[in-house]
Design a protein around this motif. Structure first.
Motif, short mmCIF file in Angstrom:
data_model
loop_
_atom_site.label_atom_id
_atom_site.label_comp_id
_atom_site.label_asym_id
_atom_site.label_seq_id
_atom_site.Cartn_x
_atom_site.Cartn_y
_atom_site.Cartn_z
N TYR A 78 -0.81 12.25 29.03
CA TYR A 78 -0.91 11.02 29.50
C TYR A 78 -2.28 10.94 30.20
O TYR A 78 -2.92 9.68 30.27
CB TYR A 78 0.17 10.61 30.60
N GLY A 79 -2.72 11.80 30.95
CA GLY A 79 -4.04 11.67 31.77
C GLY A 79 -5.30 11.66 30.86
O GLY A 79 -6.30 11.00 31.05
N PHE A 80 -5.29 12.60 29.54
CA PHE A 80 -6.33 12.88 29.04
C PHE A 80 -6.51 12.73 27.45
O PHE A 80 -7.36 12.90 26.94
CB PHE A 80 -6.61 14.56 29.38
N ALA A 81 -5.31 12.30 27.07
CA ALA A 81 -5.37 11.88 25.50
C ALA A 81 -5.32 10.44 25.27
O ALA A 81 -5.40 9.64 26.35
CB ALA A 81 -4.01 12.43 24.80
N ASP A 82 -5.26 9.89 24.16
CA ASP A 82 -5.28 8.45 23.75
C ASP A 82 -3.91 8.00 23.58
O ASP A 82 -3.11 8.48 23.57
CB ASP A 82 -6.42 8.05 22.99
N LYS A 83 -3.86 6.55 23.38
CA LYS A 83 -2.50 5.95 23.14
C LYS A 83 -1.64 6.58 21.88
O LYS A 83 -0.58 6.68 21.92
CB LYS A 83 -2.62 4.41 22.69
N SER A 84 -2.45 6.91 20.86
CA SER A 84 -2.08 7.42 19.61
C SER A 84 -1.14 8.74 19.87
O SER A 84 -0.22 9.21 19.43
CB SER A 84 -2.83 7.47 18.57
N ILE A 85 -1.98 9.62 20.60
CA ILE A 85 -1.37 10.83 20.82
C ILE A 85 -0.32 11.13 21.82
O ILE A 85 0.64 11.91 21.58
CB ILE A 85 -2.69 11.82 21.46
N VAL A 86 -0.59 9.88 22.72
CA VAL A 86 0.83 9.77 23.94
C VAL A 86 2.02 9.60 23.29
O VAL A 86 2.74 9.92 23.50
CB VAL A 86 0.39 8.63 24.91
N PRO A 161 -15.83 14.18 9.54
CA PRO A 161 -15.67 14.87 10.92
C PRO A 161 -15.11 16.35 10.60
O PRO A 161 -14.41 16.71 9.63
CB PRO A 161 -14.30 13.89 11.11
N ILE A 162 -15.76 17.16 11.59
CA ILE A 162 -15.60 18.81 11.43
C ILE A 162 -14.55 19.08 12.69
O ILE A 162 -14.05 20.07 12.77
CB ILE A 162 -16.94 19.45 11.46
N GLY A 163 -14.64 18.25 13.75
CA GLY A 163 -13.81 18.56 14.80
C GLY A 163 -13.74 17.54 16.02
O GLY A 163 -14.61 16.76 16.05
N LEU A 164 -12.82 17.97 16.93
CA LEU A 164 -12.85 17.13 18.10
C LEU A 164 -13.11 18.04 19.40
O LEU A 164 -12.52 19.23 19.19
CB LEU A 164 -11.13 16.57 18.47
N LEU A 165 -13.89 17.57 20.36
CA LEU A 165 -14.27 18.44 21.48
C LEU A 165 -14.01 17.47 22.79
O LEU A 165 -14.46 16.35 22.67
CB LEU A 165 -15.68 18.84 21.34
N PHE A 166 -13.49 18.05 23.84
CA PHE A 166 -13.29 17.38 25.02
C PHE A 166 -14.12 18.17 26.07
O PHE A 166 -14.25 19.47 26.13
CB PHE A 166 -11.79 17.66 25.48
N MET A 169 -15.34 15.18 30.63
CA MET A 169 -14.38 14.21 30.78
C MET A 169 -13.99 13.16 29.83
O MET A 169 -13.61 12.26 29.99
CB MET A 169 -14.36 13.65 32.19
N HIS A 170 -14.62 13.53 28.40
CA HIS A 170 -14.73 12.58 27.53
C HIS A 170 -14.12 13.30 26.18
O HIS A 170 -14.71 14.40 25.86
CB HIS A 170 -15.77 11.73 27.12
N TRP A 171 -13.52 12.64 25.48
CA TRP A 171 -13.14 13.18 23.91
C TRP A 171 -14.54 12.84 22.92
O TRP A 171 -15.02 11.75 23.07
CB TRP A 171 -11.98 12.70 23.30
N HIS A 172 -14.95 13.90 22.40
CA HIS A 172 -16.04 13.66 21.53
C HIS A 172 -15.63 14.16 19.87
O HIS A 172 -15.07 15.11 19.59
CB HIS A 172 -17.26 14.53 21.82
N LEU A 173 -16.27 12.88 18.98
CA LEU A 173 -15.86 13.64 17.37
C LEU A 173 -17.28 14.12 17.09
O LEU A 173 -18.38 13.61 17.21
CB LEU A 173 -15.68 12.30 16.78
#
Length: 220
Positions: A78-86, A161-166, A169-173
């Motif tokens: 809830y703190g660090f993911a977005d609405k879709s993951i929640v 897209p090859i990956g997601l990186l946190f 304090m932000h998610w990066h594509l």
């Protein structure tokens, strides 16, 4: 061992042995025992063992410590993911709760009232792209993005897209940009519009996310 095999497509005998701290010979014996119980375990050369597609293992029981760990992760989601993951995590956790004993459910509900996380005000994941980005990464589909850079300039990009990186304090594509013809870092919160084109990657030899991260400073 069965639960482990169901969590992966293939796994070598050596990796299984290392996971449980047993000998490879014991792995062979245990896999033979599982097969004798009617569990369809297949083997592919150079890949390893795997449970045949279509086999379903009934819900396993969870210990209280395992259930508590999943509950704690809900707070982090809830703190660090977005609405879709929640949304997806909540439905998945409800399925876990459904197989708990009543006494475990009561303790879990009580514990839930005593776990909180304070998130800095600047951390706002008010978007719902992460789940779709995950799908595009796994399917190797090209994405259309309307992206606002740090100069507040809006531009259109097609990326692979090859990956997601946190980090920071932000998610990066992390993706190969067709416009710049190089790998670029897109902060997900700056994506204004997002569309999965359904088209396969045009570049065939992408680097891994781990290789991309080698260029990062130690602070990240």
């Amino acid at each position: 061992m069965l639960v482990l095999l169901q969590s992966k497509k293939h796994m070598s005998a050596e990796d299984i042995a290392e996971k449980f701290g047993i000998s490879v010979r014991t792995v062979y014996r245990d896999i033979k025992a599982l097969c004798e119980q009617g569990i369809p375990i297949g083997f592919e050369p150079h890949k390893g063992y795997g449970v045949v597609d279509g086999y379903f293992l009934p819900p396993v029981s969870f210990s209280s410590a395992e259930a508590n760990a999943l509950l704690l992760m809900e707070t982090i989601v809830y703190g660090f993911a977005d609405k879709s993951i929640v949304e997806h995590y909540t439905t998945a956790l409800n399925k876990v709760k459904a197989v708990l004993r009543n006494s475990q459910k009561e303790k879990l509900e009580a514990l839930n009232e005593n776990i909180r996380m304070h998130i800095p005000a600047f951390v706002k994941n008010d978007f719902e792209f992460l789940s779709s980005i995950q799908d595009a990464i796994s399917q190797k589909h090209i994405l259309d993005l309307d992206y606002k850079n740090n100069k507040e300039e809006l531009n259109h990009r097609q990326v692979e897209p090859i990956g997601l990186l946190f980090y920071a304090m932000h998610w990066h594509l992390i993706a190969w940009c067709h416009l710049r013809v190089e790998y670029r870092d897109f902060r997900v919160s700056r994506i204004m519009k997002f569309r999965n084109t359904g088209m396969p990657f045009r570049k065939e030899d992408h680097i891994s996310l781990n290789d991309f991260m080698k260029n990062f400073s130690e602070n990240y």
